[in-house]
Design a protein around this motif. Structure first.
Motif, short mmCIF file in Angstrom:
data_model
loop_
_atom_site.label_atom_id
_atom_site.label_comp_id
_atom_site.label_asym_id
_atom_site.label_seq_id
_atom_site.Cartn_x
_atom_site.Cartn_y
_atom_site.Cartn_z
N PRO A 87 0.82 -1.23 0.00
CA PRO A 87 0.00 0.00 0.00
C PRO A 87 0.85 1.28 0.00
CG PRO A 87 -0.88 -1.60 1.55
CD PRO A 87 0.44 -2.13 1.10
N PHE A 88 1.97 1.27 0.72
CA PHE A 88 2.84 2.44 0.73
C PHE A 88 3.44 2.69 -0.65
CE2 PHE A 88 3.47 0.93 5.25
CZ PHE A 88 2.74 1.95 5.83
N PHE A 89 3.80 1.61 -1.34
CA PHE A 89 4.46 1.73 -2.63
C PHE A 89 3.48 2.08 -3.74
CE2 PHE A 89 6.38 -0.32 -6.47
CZ PHE A 89 7.48 0.51 -6.56
N ILE A 90 2.26 1.55 -3.64
CA ILE A 90 1.28 1.74 -4.71
C ILE A 90 0.58 3.09 -4.61
CG2 ILE A 90 -0.92 0.89 -5.63
CD1 ILE A 90 -0.02 -1.92 -4.90
N ASP A 91 0.26 3.50 -3.39
CA ASP A 91 -0.53 4.72 -3.21
C ASP A 91 0.25 5.95 -3.68
OD1 ASP A 91 -1.88 7.07 -1.89
OD2 ASP A 91 -3.16 5.47 -1.13
N GLU A 92 -0.34 6.74 -4.55
CA GLU A 92 0.33 7.91 -5.11
C GLU A 92 0.49 9.03 -4.09
OE1 GLU A 92 -1.91 9.02 -8.50
OE2 GLU A 92 -1.31 7.26 -9.70
N ASP A 93 -0.29 8.99 -3.02
CA ASP A 93 -0.19 10.05 -2.01
C ASP A 93 0.99 9.83 -1.07
OD1 ASP A 93 -2.59 11.58 -2.69
OD2 ASP A 93 -3.68 9.79 -2.04
N VAL A 94 1.63 8.68 -1.15
CA VAL A 94 2.79 8.39 -0.31
C VAL A 94 3.99 8.14 -1.23
CG1 VAL A 94 3.66 6.98 1.59
CG2 VAL A 94 1.20 7.21 1.25
N PRO A 95 4.76 9.18 -1.50
CA PRO A 95 5.87 9.04 -2.47
C PRO A 95 7.06 8.30 -1.90
CG PRO A 95 5.88 11.24 -1.52
CD PRO A 95 4.69 10.54 -0.94
N LEU A 96 6.93 6.98 -1.72
CA LEU A 96 8.00 6.19 -1.16
C LEU A 96 8.57 5.23 -2.19
CD1 LEU A 96 6.65 5.17 2.39
CD2 LEU A 96 8.14 7.07 1.80
N SER A 97 9.88 5.06 -2.16
CA SER A 97 10.52 4.06 -3.00
C SER A 97 10.21 2.67 -2.45
CB SER A 97 12.03 4.29 -3.02
OG SER A 97 12.57 4.05 -1.72
N LEU A 98 10.61 1.64 -3.18
CA LEU A 98 10.36 0.28 -2.72
C LEU A 98 11.09 0.02 -1.41
CD1 LEU A 98 9.13 -2.49 -3.21
CD2 LEU A 98 11.17 -3.09 -4.53
N THR A 99 12.33 0.45 -1.32
CA THR A 99 13.11 0.26 -0.08
C THR A 99 12.46 0.98 1.09
OG1 THR A 99 15.21 -0.02 -1.26
CG2 THR A 99 15.32 0.67 1.04
N ASP A 100 12.05 2.23 0.87
CA ASP A 100 11.40 2.98 1.94
C ASP A 100 10.07 2.36 2.34
OD1 ASP A 100 13.47 4.75 2.07
OD2 ASP A 100 12.46 6.39 1.02
N SER A 101 9.33 1.84 1.38
CA SER A 101 8.05 1.20 1.68
C SER A 101 8.25 -0.03 2.55
CB SER A 101 7.33 0.82 0.38
OG SER A 101 7.06 1.96 -0.40
N ILE A 102 9.26 -0.83 2.21
CA ILE A 102 9.56 -2.04 2.99
C ILE A 102 10.04 -1.66 4.38
CG2 ILE A 102 11.12 -4.02 3.16
CD1 ILE A 102 10.95 -4.20 0.08
N PHE A 103 10.88 -0.64 4.47
CA PHE A 103 11.35 -0.17 5.77
C PHE A 103 10.18 0.25 6.65
CE2 PHE A 103 12.75 3.03 8.76
CZ PHE A 103 13.98 2.55 9.23
N GLU A 104 9.27 1.03 6.09
CA GLU A 104 8.11 1.53 6.85
C GLU A 104 7.21 0.39 7.29
OE1 GLU A 104 6.31 5.13 8.41
OE2 GLU A 104 8.18 4.79 7.33
N SER A 105 7.02 -0.58 6.41
CA SER A 105 6.16 -1.72 6.73
C SER A 105 6.76 -2.56 7.86
CB SER A 105 5.97 -2.59 5.48
OG SER A 105 5.25 -3.76 5.78
N PHE A 106 8.03 -2.91 7.75
CA PHE A 106 8.68 -3.69 8.79
C PHE A 106 8.74 -2.92 10.10
CE2 PHE A 106 10.10 -6.58 5.49
CZ PHE A 106 10.16 -7.79 6.15
N SER A 107 8.94 -1.61 10.01
CA SER A 107 8.97 -0.79 11.22
C SER A 107 7.64 -0.82 11.94
CB SER A 107 9.33 0.66 10.86
OG SER A 107 9.38 1.47 12.01
N GLY A 108 6.55 -0.80 11.18
CA GLY A 108 5.24 -0.89 11.79
C GLY A 108 4.96 -2.26 12.36
N LEU A 109 5.20 -3.28 11.56
CA LEU A 109 4.87 -4.64 11.97
C LEU A 109 5.70 -5.11 13.16
CD1 LEU A 109 3.02 -7.01 11.05
CD2 LEU A 109 5.00 -7.88 9.81
N THR A 110 6.97 -4.70 13.22
CA THR A 110 7.83 -5.10 14.33
C THR A 110 7.68 -4.17 15.53
OG1 THR A 110 9.69 -3.80 13.46
CG2 THR A 110 9.55 -6.12 12.79
N THR A 111 6.78 -3.19 15.44
CA THR A 111 6.52 -2.19 16.48
C THR A 111 7.77 -1.38 16.80
OG1 THR A 111 6.98 -3.53 18.47
CG2 THR A 111 4.78 -3.72 17.49
N THR A 112 8.62 -1.18 15.79
CA THR A 112 9.82 -0.37 16.00
C THR A 112 9.46 1.11 16.05
OG1 THR A 112 11.16 -2.03 14.88
CG2 THR A 112 12.11 0.16 15.11
#
Length: 483
Positions: A87-112
């Motif tokens: 969702p971070f990578f696909i949504d046009e309102d969140v201009p994140l690269s693939l690496t940034d999208s994965i970082f944000e997702s893992f940060s959320g899921l791991t409660t970092t």
């Protein structure tokens, strides 16, 4: 290892995760400010993927072995982190690269709670909800939720539960059956979340902020819907609510269950880990408050208490909320707070770090060694609440501590070799492995300035911390793959 059973569980868990995308879709429909297309497409894609994996092996039924449990846990967390980035990578309102999208997702899921996003206040409500919801799911562990229903499908869940919750007390169950244990944990978790949301609302948040912040507070995640975190609200009442629920969420959930079942708080005060946990937080808050006042960072005791206590509880419990920028505080205070995150919260809580119980046992072991110098022939078992701790447990604690410190040093040296300065590298790896979030120097506010290779190392560190090192590292050993 039973590949068909692993695939069956894996497909099932993917389908369970896809259902979790319904709330962000409903939020997108309600606010109509974006996110609907991204979440809808990801839901369909993940659901179909899970169905394709699950359907051919749906009729296989067999008890998972411990190795199967480790593989499912690591594989699912990895794939879920990758799927969660879509969702971070696909949504046009969140201009994140693939690496940034994965970082944000893992940060959320791991409660970092570390973020690469700037401008949270302008994002669609669906994206903001989703970030908070990721932390809520990761807080207790979506797999613990899943094992509550696996017995109904002919699949035992104990191996998943053990792999998901490693530690010195991992085999302690609060109910005779693993499914009952998982349900009890989620009842407590859900009850705390609802109570926290209502408390935030009564303290002055609107319903959206109240619910989303309750997700990240009870999960000890630290994500916020605003760039200024809790400081955005500038409300001492909201900060008090946050302090209370950060403290409660850092306690072993089995203690919460026992206290609720008996309608008595005595269980807390008879527990040595709770006493150590509360004592450490009180001492840290007292030191922070006194230092801030006597160093004239804040001119009054009221301000020093407000900011000192909040940041001490937030960092020491590995939540990562902020009502002030602690990284610019003078002297030893920022480093002390980062070091406190290594201890973290109690085992069996949603907190990160190495856990209080391990430090209690390490301290007692150290005292035993010192006493042994004076009485070399004495037999002195380590005791907690009058009960002897098996030497096997003590060996495991020492092993965990050694591997934790060694892994920390290696990862820190790697990102220093990639161009990160010493202070940033130390605090960034500490924040990732302890699932804390904010660091010092270049990562005090966010991690956007880090290079892509550094972000991949930090993402790996997050996963190591969430799975408490061994669950992930065991897959890299030759012994694991031998028949």
């Amino acid at each position: 290892m039973h590949s068909k059973i692993i695939l069956k569980v894996f497909g099932l868990l993917l389908m369970v995760y896809s259902i979790s995308l319904l709330p962000p879709i409903m939020v997108a429909l309600y606010y109509k400010d974006g996110g609907f297309t991204a979440f809808s497409s990801v839901l369909i894609g993940v659901l179909l993927t899970g169905l394709i994996i699950w359907y051919p092996v749906r009729n296989h039924s067999r008890e998972l072995k411990i190795r199967d449990g480790f593989i499912v846990v690591v594989m699912f967390w990895t794939v879920l982190g990758l799927a969660g980035a879509l969702p971070f990578f696909i949504d046009e309102d969140v201009p994140l690269s693939l690496t940034d999208s994965i970082f944000e997702s893992f940060s959320g899921l791991t409660t970092t709670g570390a973020t690469v996003i700037i401008g949270l206040d302008e994002l669609p409500h669906a994206i903001l909800w989703y970030r908070q919801q990721l932390q809520w799911m990761g807080g207790m562990g979506i797999i613990v939720l899943a094992v509550a229903i696996l017995p109904m499908l002919g699949i035992g869940g104990m191996q998943l539960y053990r792999a998901e919750t490693p530690g010195p007390i991992k085999d302690s169950k609060i109910a005779p059956r693993i499914s009952e244990t998982a349900k009890a944990l989620w009842y407590i978790y859900l009850g705390l979340t609802i109570t926290c949301a209502i408390s935030y609302w009564l303290a002055g948040m609107n319903w959206f902020d109240a619910v989303t912040h309750s997700f990240s507070t009870v999960a000890i995640g630290g994500f916020s819907t605003h760039d200024d975190s809790i400081g955005y609200f500038n409300s001492i009442h909201i900060e008090i609510v946050a302090i209370i629920f950060m403290f409660l969420s850092g306690i072993n959930f089995a203690l919460h269950f026992t206290a609720f079942r008996h309608l008595s708080g005595y269980a807390y005060f008879y527990d040595p880990e709770f006493k150590a946990y509360a004592g450490l937080l009180i001492a840290t808050a007292a030191i922070a408050t006194s230092y801030l006042y006597f160093q004239s960072v804040y001119p009054t005791w009221e301000e020093a208490i407000r900011y000192g206590v909040f940041q001490a509880i937030s960092i020491a419990t590995t939540t990562g909320y902020s009502n002030a920028d602690f990284s610019v505080w003078p002297g030893f205070l920022p480093v002390m707070l980062i070091l406190m995150s290594f201890i973290g919260g109690s085992a069996g809580s949603t907190a990160g770090g190495m856990k209080v119980i391990r430090f209690v046992l390490l301290f007692k072991q150290g005292m035993r060694e010192i006493t042994g110098l004076l009485h070399p022939n004495a037999i002195m078992p380590v005791k907690l609440s009058g009960k002897s701790i098996p030497e096997k447990v003590m060996t495991a604690v020492w092993g965990f501590f050694s591997v934790y410190v060694f892994t920390f040093a290696v990862l820190m040296l790697i990102i220093m070799a990639l161009g990160v300065d010493q202070v940033t590298a130390f605090s960034a790896i500490a924040a990732m492995m302890n699932n804390l979030g904010p660091g010092l120097a270049d990562v005090a506010a966010n991690y956007q300035s880090m290079s892509d290779p550094v972000k991949w190392v930090l993402t790996f560190a997050m996963l190591l911390g969430r799975l408490e090192i061994f669950t992930l590292l065991v897959l890299f050993t030759a012994a694991f793959w031998r028949k």
